[in-house]
Design an enzyme around this catalytic site. Structure first.
Site, PDB file in Angstrom:
ATOM      1  N   TYR A 114       0.868  -1.185   0.000  1.00  0.00           N
ATOM      2  CA  TYR A 114       0.000   0.000   0.000  1.00  0.00           C
ATOM      3  C   TYR A 114       0.902   1.231   0.000  1.00  0.00           C
ATOM      4  O   TYR A 114       1.883   1.287   0.754  1.00  0.00           O
ATOM      5  CB  TYR A 114      -0.903  -0.006   1.233  1.00  0.00           C
ATOM      6  CG  TYR A 114      -1.748   1.239   1.426  1.00  0.00           C
ATOM      7  CD1 TYR A 114      -1.466   2.144   2.451  1.00  0.00           C
ATOM      8  CD2 TYR A 114      -2.818   1.515   0.586  1.00  0.00           C
ATOM      9  CE1 TYR A 114      -2.235   3.278   2.642  1.00  0.00           C
ATOM     10  CE2 TYR A 114      -3.604   2.650   0.768  1.00  0.00           C
ATOM     11  CZ  TYR A 114      -3.299   3.535   1.797  1.00  0.00           C
ATOM     12  OH  TYR A 114      -4.066   4.669   1.971  1.00  0.00           O
ATOM     13  N   ASP A 146       9.367   3.001  -1.182  1.00  0.00           N
ATOM     14  CA  ASP A 146       8.396   3.671  -0.327  1.00  0.00           C
ATOM     15  C   ASP A 146       8.727   3.315   1.132  1.00  0.00           C
ATOM     16  O   ASP A 146       8.346   2.251   1.620  1.00  0.00           O
ATOM     17  CB  ASP A 146       6.978   3.232  -0.697  1.00  0.00           C
ATOM     18  CG  ASP A 146       5.947   3.858   0.217  1.00  0.00           C
ATOM     19  OD1 ASP A 146       4.751   3.590   0.036  1.00  0.00           O
ATOM     20  OD2 ASP A 146       6.333   4.621   1.137  1.00  0.00           O
ATOM     21  N   LYS A 149       5.439   9.474   8.369  1.00  0.00           N
ATOM     22  CA  LYS A 149       5.333   8.909   9.723  1.00  0.00           C
ATOM     23  C   LYS A 149       6.434   9.395  10.682  1.00  0.00           C
ATOM     24  O   LYS A 149       6.394  10.528  11.160  1.00  0.00           O
ATOM     25  CB  LYS A 149       5.283   7.380   9.634  1.00  0.00           C
ATOM     26  CG  LYS A 149       4.024   6.870   8.885  1.00  0.00           C
ATOM     27  CD  LYS A 149       3.951   5.365   8.840  1.00  0.00           C
ATOM     28  CE  LYS A 149       2.905   4.890   7.858  1.00  0.00           C
ATOM     29  NZ  LYS A 149       1.552   4.840   8.422  1.00  0.00           N
TER      30      LYS A 149
HETATM   31  P1  KE4 Z   1      -0.480   8.441   4.569  1.00  0.00           P
HETATM   32  O1  KE4 Z   1      -1.106   9.130   3.378  1.00  0.00           O
HETATM   33  O2  KE4 Z   1      -1.501   7.586   5.336  1.00  0.00           O
HETATM   34  O3  KE4 Z   1       0.288   9.392   5.456  1.00  0.00           O
HETATM   35  O4  KE4 Z   1       0.635   7.432   4.028  1.00  0.00           O
HETATM   36  C1  KE4 Z   1       0.272   6.473   3.071  1.00  0.00           C
HETATM   37  C2  KE4 Z   1       1.271   5.321   3.111  1.00  0.00           C
HETATM   38  C3  KE4 Z   1       2.239   5.244   2.137  1.00  0.00           C
HETATM   39  N1  KE4 Z   1       3.153   4.248   2.131  1.00  0.00           N
HETATM   40  C4  KE4 Z   1       3.157   3.303   3.101  1.00  0.00           C
HETATM   41  C5  KE4 Z   1       4.182   2.221   3.065  1.00  0.00           C
HETATM   42  C6  KE4 Z   1       2.190   3.339   4.136  1.00  0.00           C
HETATM   43  O5  KE4 Z   1       2.200   2.380   5.091  1.00  0.00           O
HETATM   44  C7  KE4 Z   1       1.227   4.366   4.150  1.00  0.00           C
HETATM   45  C8  KE4 Z   1       0.137   4.449   5.205  1.00  0.00           C
HETATM   46  N2  KE4 Z   1       0.099   3.365   6.132  1.00  0.00           N
HETATM   47  C9  KE4 Z   1      -1.175   3.098   6.755  1.00  0.00           C
HETATM   48  C10 KE4 Z   1      -1.000   1.899   7.692  1.00  0.00           C
HETATM   49  N3  KE4 Z   1      -0.929   0.686   7.008  1.00  0.00           N
HETATM   50  C11 KE4 Z   1      -1.728   4.294   7.458  1.00  0.00           C
HETATM   51  C12 KE4 Z   1      -2.890   3.990   8.347  1.00  0.00           C
HETATM   52  C13 KE4 Z   1      -4.179   4.474   7.753  1.00  0.00           C
HETATM   53  O6  KE4 Z   1      -4.366   4.342   6.524  1.00  0.00           O
HETATM   54  O7  KE4 Z   1      -4.990   4.978   8.539  1.00  0.00           O
END
Ligand code: KE4
Length: 424
Positions: free
Chosen positions: A144, A239, A267
């Site tokens: 993701y 990523d 993060k």
């Molecule tokens: P954000 O747009 O949520 O800040 O980041 C997206 C993203 C991009 N790349 C990786 C590897 C990620 O894990 C994420 C977001 N991770 C999720 C948890 N699996 C965020 C939690 C959520 O979606 O509420």
């Protein structure tokens, strides 16, 4: 434990927010029951609105590497806030932040701050497409990368590996420029490049997957991505929104001794505030406006308060933090393995550093096809048992759990005992 306050809040929330949450995974739909509404957090603890206390393994989905509400980070945020929240103008703090990130990731010769991981990956892909003048991107099932249209794509049927939308609202045409392969499948990647290498702008990958649960790269997989991209004039995008500054100060790339063309971060580098970044080779990043033709912008990009939190966090990523995370991670892994063995429950524990997943799956998980065979019902029952014993574990079989520098040996012992008791 019936948390009536959270239940009442959840009812109110559902009246004004889709599903009652501002991000789907928080709704506990993968495990059932109602989400705990968190009132505050400190160190390795989160506290429900009803006063309940939990050992936290979500860590805000990764940012809380130092533990929640680290006093130095809070102080930095307070001091920055007193000087104003946002200016929409360059600040010296952003320069120091960019230099601090480059010190951790020398392969990030230039970077641009954005406000979320989604923005970081979306922008990195646009840069790769602009730099290579090619349209196709490659991703891997189970990874993701945020919710940009061209990344909400699953593998199409048949050999073409053409993407099909993985969400309503994503046009077929958009999805078709995303080619999807199985994680860890080097032959498939080699075959795709042999067939279409001249059309591929970039390959984006979670160097250690967290988003199907913790799945490490098999030997040679990441190296194959980098070398095939180089051979065919495509760009490798690692990523590291989740792995960045978690698996080492320089993330997975430091841990595995690799350098991707572009890296996305989020993060931890924001210390819990809305701050992310993308960057890499200078020749590639120089296509970004106002220098070059690839447009990317943001009102709150490099926000001074968020950058203050990020800087205060980065400055505290000392070797002792990673030594402790490795030690506690190994102890938790051993505790979970022992618990499932004693309970006679088929399970696989997979860990890299302070990212860990207990899969209710009797085989190792190398790809989404493997992960999707996990017993999600059994996970849901186990999750509820952990919650009732004061352990706040990620509410999905397909998420990684996170340790922080604030966790203690006692927390690990308590978690292992709760895990055994929750296995029935
Ligand atoms: P954000 O747009 O949520 O800040 O980041 C997206 C993203 C991009 N790349 C990786 C590897 C990620 O894990 C994420 C977001 N991770 C999720 C948890 N699996 C965020 C939690 C959520 O979606 O509420």
């Amino acid at each position: 434990m019936s948390d009536t306050i959270s239940q009442a809040l959840f009812e109110r929330a559902r009246a004004v927010i889709p599903g009652g949450v501002n991000s789907p995974v928080r709704a506990f739909r993968a495990v059932g029951g109602n989400p705990v509404f968190i009132a505050r957090a400190k160190g390795a603890r989160v506290y429900g609105e009803d006063g309940s206390e939990y050992v936290d393994y979500v860590g805000s989905w990764g940012p809380a590497l130092l533990g929640h509400a680290h006093p130095d980070v809070i102080r930095a945020v307070q001091e920055a806030a007193e000087g104003g929240l946002s200016f929409g103008a360059p600040t010296s703090r952003e320069v120091r932040f960019a230099e601090a990130v480059r010190a951790l990731y020398p392969q990030i010769e230039k970077l641009r701050c954005v406000s979320s991981g989604t923005e970081a990956t979306m922008s990195a892909i646009r840069v790769a497409r602009g730099f290579t003048r090619r349209d196709f991107i490659v991703k891997f099932e189970g990874c993701y990368h945020g919710h940009a249209d061209h990344l909400l794509v699953k593998a199409g049927s048949g050999l073409a590996t053409f993407g099909v939308p993985d969400s309503a609202g994503v046009p077929e045409g958009t999805a078709q420029t995303t080619l999807t392969l199985a994680y860890n499948d080097i032959p498939a990647l080699e075959a795709l490049f042999a067939a279409r290498g001249s059309e591929i702008a970039a390959v984006i990958v979670e160097p250690v997957v967290g988003n199907m649960g913790c799945v490490p790269p098999e030997p040679g997989f990441l190296e194959a991505i980098i070398s095939l991209c180089r051979k065919h004039g495509a760009l490798s995008i690692f990523d590291e929104v989740m792995t960045g500054c978690r698996l080492a100060r320089g993330g997975a790339q430091e841990r595995y001794g690799l350098r991707a063309d572009l890296t996305t971060l989020g993060k931890i580098i924001g210390g819990g505030m809305p701050l992310a970044a993308y960057g890499g080779r200078e020749d590639v990043m120089n296509v970004v406006a106002p220098l070059g033709p690839v447009y990317q912008a943001g009102t709150l990009s490099g926000n001074p308060v968020a950058v203050a939190a990020g800087l205060a966090t980065i400055e505290r990523l000392v070797p002792e933090v990673y030594e402790k995370l490795e030690r506690l991670g190994a102890a938790l892994e051993a505790g979970l393995k022992d618990a499932t063995a004693k309970a006679g429950v088929p399970a696989t524990v997979q860990r890299v550093g302070s990212m860990i997943t207990l899969f209710f799956n009797d085989k190792p998980v190398r790809s989404w096809a493997d992960a999707s065979r996990s017993d999600t019902k059994r996970f849901a029952t186990w999750h509820a048992g952990m919650l009732s014993r004061g352990i706040y574990w990620p509410p999905s079989q397909y998420e990684a759990a996170f340790l922080s520098a604030a966790h203690t040996d006692e927390d690990i012992t308590r978690t292992a005992l709760a895990a055994r008791a929750s296995l029935g």
